[in-house]
Structures are given as structure tokens and as C-alpha cells.
Design an enzyme around this catalytic site. Structure first.
Site, PDB file in Angstrom:
ATOM      1  CG  ASP A  32      39.523  44.113  71.296  1.00  0.00           C
ATOM      2  OD1 ASP A  32      40.482  43.455  71.801  1.00  0.00           O
ATOM      3  OD2 ASP A  32      39.814  45.502  70.954  1.00  0.00           O
ATOM      4  CG  MET A  33      39.608  39.017  75.263  1.00  0.00           C
ATOM      5  SD  MET A  33      38.160  38.549  75.830  1.00  0.00           S
ATOM      6  CE  MET A  33      38.614  38.603  77.613  1.00  0.00           C
ATOM      7  CG  ASP A  44      44.066  40.932  72.903  1.00  0.00           C
ATOM      8  OD1 ASP A  44      44.198  40.966  71.825  1.00  0.00           O
ATOM      9  OD2 ASP A  44      44.077  42.000  73.643  1.00  0.00           O
ATOM     10  CD  GLU A  45      42.184  42.428  67.400  1.00  0.00           C
ATOM     11  OE1 GLU A  45      41.012  42.921  66.694  1.00  0.00           O
ATOM     12  OE2 GLU A  45      43.322  42.981  67.544  1.00  0.00           O
TER      13      GLU A  45
END
Length: 348
Positions: free
Chosen positions: A9-10, A103-104
Site C-alpha cells: 500500500d503506497m 496504489d495497492e
């Protein structure tokens, strides 16, 4: 060796990209989203979160909470390109990668170059930071539920592993809202019964789960016992690709709703690009504050796969609506797929 699954996860993805590209923003409360008072926050840096700012918050409220915040209009095309660079690195480690959003994603290490979970996590973190200049948080475990739970444990820039030996003790003190599959309505229902933590739910008989949580009850029963048999799905046979969000604050202001639609359109473009498909039906979905569902679709005589095309069609559908009641959920999807090929240019 037991197989490992990573959930990556960013950290504050959109805001982190802005801080990376503009050194003057580093260490400052950056808030990404619509810059008008009727806009909404897409995401914000951890410096802004200290003031109580969060995603989906109206911009006017974010300004009140964080008067020194730096408000930036989102560059969603840029975020999509950065996301593709990151997932390319994931695929160099293992072919078993399941994107969850821009983003994940989940990574199954059973066919990876590095099969040790902690070693693989450090490898990913180092490469993403060195080559792309961003940080991320990684959860490691033997199933998807626990891996996702672990990735949120030490944010930002953290690593957390949950092993079988830690179950169920590590789960018992957590809020039931942390359990994948328990939505706001189910959490509120259980809270009204005096069930707030997993330890409160854990000792309930299996029949309780079926009676009060319906067909998903057994999944919940298993997950809080560390059981989740879902696989990392590299290719999903999906009839549609879409994004939706339950709003923090109900609204019928179309300018605010269009901010969500714009963000969804970029994420949908990213997914279509990964799957190498195009669609010709765009659907707008919304739910009113009274939980009435509405869907509006438009089927084209050509195929689309870009953010601009998806956004314009969804915008047209929204603007045609007479919104009498406030909206609590908004979503966009694309369907009627075909494989993306070079299309012959016509005169018309």
C-alpha cells in the site's frame, strides 16, 4: 516453507508524488483534490492528517482544519504512470500480482524470485524508493485478510508480518471495523448489541454469524480465526471495471460529485490498460441518503479506454440527473469489453 502473501500500500500516494516532484512541498501539509470550495480531498500528506484532514472530506472543511495547508489540483494522469512503474517492479519479483487499486495490490510469493516474506518486502521497498522515490507500507502473512491488516499496522513506510502463531491473540483487541467484509451498517448493528471488538465477536456461536450477518457470516467467522482462502487473482474475468465510494458527507452538489468521477475515471483507465481491453458501455451509479440505488448507462457505437472519454460520458450522465435527494455513494463503471487493438481510423 509456508507460502507468503504481501499486501503493498503506497503511503499517501497522490500527495507523495507531488512532494517528490516539488521539493518545496516536502514536510508540509499537502492536500490533493479539487481546489474549489465545492471540491473534495482525494488524499493528503501525513503532515495534513495531523490536523484531521482525510480523503473524501470537502475542501472547505479541510481549509478550516488546516489553514496552512497547500492545496494542489490532482494530476491523475501522472499518478497512473507512476502506478504502472511501481507495478512493473512488482511483476519483476513475482508473476502473481493482483492490483486492487491504483496504489495497492497483493503479491503471492509462491512463484517469486524471493520467497521469504520479510526479504521480499525489503527488496520491494528498497527498489521503489531507489528507482521511483516513494515509500510504501507492506503487510506479510499467509492469507489476504491478514496481509492487508498488517500493511496498515505501521504506516507510513512500515513492514509488519502476522504469523499463524499470533492468531487469534493479535486480532482480539482490534475494532470489528478492521474485519474485511464488515461494512458500516453491519458494524453499527453489532455495536448496538454491545459488540465493539473482535474479542466480543470471537466467542459468539457460529449460528449468530449466520443470523445477523447473512451469507457472509461464515466468512467473518473464519477471518477472525485467521482463515481466508481467497487466492491472489492475476486475471479476473470481470464483466465490468468500476470504482465507487461511500461519501463521508452526503451531498447533491454536482461539482463535488464530478471530482470523484474524475478520480474514478483515471483509476478505470489504469485497470483497462493493464487488462488490455476497451469498453463501450459507461454506467453511473449512485445511492441516495435513503439507500435508494440508481444506475444510468450509455452504450456507445465505439469503444473507449481513456480517462477523458470515460469522464465525459459519466459527466453527461450525471448532468442529466435531477438530484432531489443528497447522495451517499457515487460510482462509475465500464463494461461490454473487447481486446484493445489498433482501430482503423474512419472519416466519421
Amino acid at each position: 516453507m509456508e507460502n507468503k502473501i504481501l499486501h503493498v500500500d503506497m503511503d499517501a500516494f497522490f500527495a507523495s508524488v507531488e512532494q517528490r516532484d516539488n521539493p518545496e512541498l516536502r514536510g508540509k501539509p499537502v492536500i490533493v483534490g479539487g481546489v474549489s470550495e465545492r471540491g473534495v480531498v482525494s488524499t493528503c500528506s501525513y503532515e495534513a492528517r495531523k490536523y484531521g484532514v482525510h480523503s473524501a472530506m470537502p475542501i472547505f472543511m479541510a481549509r478550516e482544519k488546516c489553514p496552512n495547508g497547500i492545496f494542489v489540483s490532482g494530476r491523475y494522469g501522472k499518478y497512473t504512470k507512476v502506478s504502472q512503474e511501481i507495478f512493473k517492479l512488482f511483476n519483476e519479483l513475482t508473476p502473481l500480482v493482483e492490483p486492487v487499486s491504483i496504489d495497492e495490490g497483493f503479491l503471492d510469493l509462491s512463484e517469486a524470485k524471493i520467497k521469504d516474506g520479510m526479504e521480499a518486502a525489503r527488496y520491494i521497498k528498497n527498489r521503489v524508493y531507489r528507482e521511483i522515490g516513494l515509500t510504501l507500507s507492506i503487510g506479510i502473512s499467509y492469507n489476504k485478510f491478514l496481509a492487508k491488516l498488517a500493511s496498515d499496522w505501521n504506516k507510513p513506510n512500515g513492514i509488519k508480518e502476522i504469523t499463524k502463531e499470533m492468531i487469534p491473540d493479535i486480532l482480539l483487541p482490534l475494532s470489528i471495523s478492521k474485519v474485511h467484509g464488515l461494512g458500516k451498517i453491519s458494524v453499527a448493528k453489532l455495536n448496538n448489541m454491545g459488540i465493539y471488538y473482535i474479542k466480543d465477536l470471537y466467542n459468539m456461536p457460529k449460528e449468530f454469524y449466520l443470523e445477523y450477518l447473512g451469507k457472509s457470516g461464515i466468512d467473518i467467522y473464519n477471518r477472525i480465526r485467521g482463515i481466508d482462502n481467497r487466492k491472489v487473482e492475476v486475471v479476473r474475468e470481470r464483466k465490468s471495471v468500476g470504482k465507487e465510494r461511500t461519501l463521508k458527507f452526503d451531498t447533491k452538489i454536482k461539482e463535488e460529485l464530478l471530482e470523484y468521477i474524475k478520480e474514478f475515471s483515471f483509476e478505470i483507465e489504469d485497470i483497462l490498460s493493464r487488462k488490455n481491453v476497451m469498453g463501450k458501455t459507461v454506467t453511473l451509479k449512485y445511492k441516495t441518503k435513503d439507500f435508494e440505488n440508481h444506475t444510468r448507462s450509455k452504450t456507445l457505437n465505439y469503444y473507449v479506454n481513456t480517462q477523458i472519454e470515460i469522464f465525459e460520458i459519466a459527466k453527461e450522465l450525471l448532468e442529466a440527473e435531477q438530484l432531489k435527494d443528497e447522495i451517499r455513494l457515487i460510482g462509475v463503471s465500464v463494461s461490454s469489453f473487447k481486446e484493445n487493438e489498433l482501430q482503423q481510423i474512419t472519416l466519421f
